[in-house]
Scaffold this active site. Sequence first.
Site, PDB file in Angstrom:
ATOM      1  N   PRO A   1      17.329 -79.092 -18.570  1.00  0.00           N
ATOM      2  CA  PRO A   1      18.205 -78.182 -19.325  1.00  0.00           C
ATOM      3  C   PRO A   1      18.607 -78.767 -20.681  1.00  0.00           C
ATOM      4  O   PRO A   1      19.097 -78.043 -21.545  1.00  0.00           O
ATOM      5  CB  PRO A   1      19.429 -78.010 -18.423  1.00  0.00           C
ATOM      6  CG  PRO A   1      19.065 -78.572 -17.106  1.00  0.00           C
ATOM      7  CD  PRO A   1      17.924 -79.514 -17.289  1.00  0.00           C
TER       8      PRO A   1
ATOM      9  N   GLU B   1      20.289 -85.553  -9.731  1.00  0.00           N
ATOM     10  CA  GLU B   1      21.101 -85.371 -10.944  1.00  0.00           C
ATOM     11  C   GLU B   1      20.262 -85.536 -12.210  1.00  0.00           C
ATOM     12  O   GLU B   1      20.719 -85.265 -13.309  1.00  0.00           O
ATOM     13  CB  GLU B   1      22.276 -86.352 -10.968  1.00  0.00           C
ATOM     14  CG  GLU B   1      23.223 -86.230  -9.785  1.00  0.00           C
ATOM     15  CD  GLU B   1      23.699 -84.808  -9.545  1.00  0.00           C
ATOM     16  OE1 GLU B   1      24.213 -84.197 -10.489  1.00  0.00           O
ATOM     17  OE2 GLU B   1      23.529 -84.319  -8.404  1.00  0.00           O
TER      18      GLU B   1
ATOM     19  N   ARG C   1      -2.111 -68.397 -20.082  1.00  0.00           N
ATOM     20  CA  ARG C   1      -2.408 -67.159 -20.806  1.00  0.00           C
ATOM     21  C   ARG C   1      -2.880 -67.403 -22.230  1.00  0.00           C
ATOM     22  O   ARG C   1      -3.435 -66.510 -22.864  1.00  0.00           O
ATOM     23  CB  ARG C   1      -1.180 -66.236 -20.822  1.00  0.00           C
ATOM     24  CG  ARG C   1      -0.694 -65.855 -19.428  1.00  0.00           C
ATOM     25  CD  ARG C   1       0.537 -64.972 -19.502  1.00  0.00           C
ATOM     26  NE  ARG C   1       0.261 -63.737 -20.197  1.00  0.00           N
ATOM     27  CZ  ARG C   1      -0.278 -62.658 -19.640  1.00  0.00           C
ATOM     28  NH1 ARG C   1      -0.590 -62.678 -18.354  1.00  0.00           N
ATOM     29  NH2 ARG C   1      -0.509 -61.582 -20.351  1.00  0.00           N
TER      30      ARG C   1
ATOM     31  N   ASP D   1       0.105 -59.057 -26.868  1.00  0.00           N
ATOM     32  CA  ASP D   1       1.206 -59.351 -25.969  1.00  0.00           C
ATOM     33  C   ASP D   1       2.561 -59.156 -26.618  1.00  0.00           C
ATOM     34  O   ASP D   1       2.749 -59.371 -27.801  1.00  0.00           O
ATOM     35  CB  ASP D   1       1.107 -60.788 -25.447  1.00  0.00           C
ATOM     36  CG  ASP D   1       0.430 -60.847 -24.091  1.00  0.00           C
ATOM     37  OD1 ASP D   1       0.200 -59.784 -23.497  1.00  0.00           O
ATOM     38  OD2 ASP D   1       0.130 -61.962 -23.643  1.00  0.00           O
TER      39      ASP D   1
END
Length: 241
Positions: free
Chosen positions: A90, A117, A155, A170
């Site tokens: 994150p 963690e 892709r 796309d």
Amino acid sequence: MRLQVLTIFPELFGPFLGTSLVGKAVEKGLLEVRVHDLRAYTEDRHRSVDDEPYGGGGGMVMAAPPWMRAVRTVSAERSGPAPWRVLLTPQGRRLDDAKVRQLAGRGDLVLLCGRYEGIDERVRLSVVDEEISIGDYVLSGGELPAMVLIEALSRQVPGVVGQSRSVEEDSFRAGRLDHPHYTRPPVVEGMEVPAVLLSGDHAAIERWRAAEALRATREKRPDLLDGPRAEAKWRGDASGG
Ligand code: 4HQ
């Protein structure tokens, strides 16, 4: 494109890598994915990968030594340019279409999937080239983020997405959302298919789709249409993403 994954849960990747478009890409040899068990790079009897955090507090931290050995070993397995090493976290830069295309152009990648963690900071400092996040929420491991990245990358590999729907068409490539889609039956719970789609007038259909795509973007994701990046995109700048 060749991808290597480091994880303590290699079994999570089996069905994913064998199914659908990713499965076909792997089968055809367009995409090569090797999944390595981090525990193979431990040296103690219990094959432990975690330890208590220095400074105390809850949870466990993934220890650096197995990661250092694993990343360096799998990175050196082939001659040629060193693979680009990506940590899913994150704390990373948020993944978007521009980042997917940039990573697809980097050649071989090594994806580090942490658990607990997180991983000892010294791993990031010594064997990570880039940190990537798939969004602002907390998961229990980097494996799903790695699969998200693998599917998006696949892709971009020439030959993976059939000509029926070109990658150039796309959603996001054009900086806007897709237009609505319809298929049979013609009436669903009283709701009809827009008449233009049944008209056979291909120019009219293209105009309708472009207008609907713009309308959907204004309504659901206005951020894609305003701001400096979007403006640059309409001008055709490289900086526009
Ligand atoms: N993680 N985008 C791995 C994430 C995440 C995300 C949480 C990664 C736990 C150990 N990774 N750690 N969001 O939530 O990439």
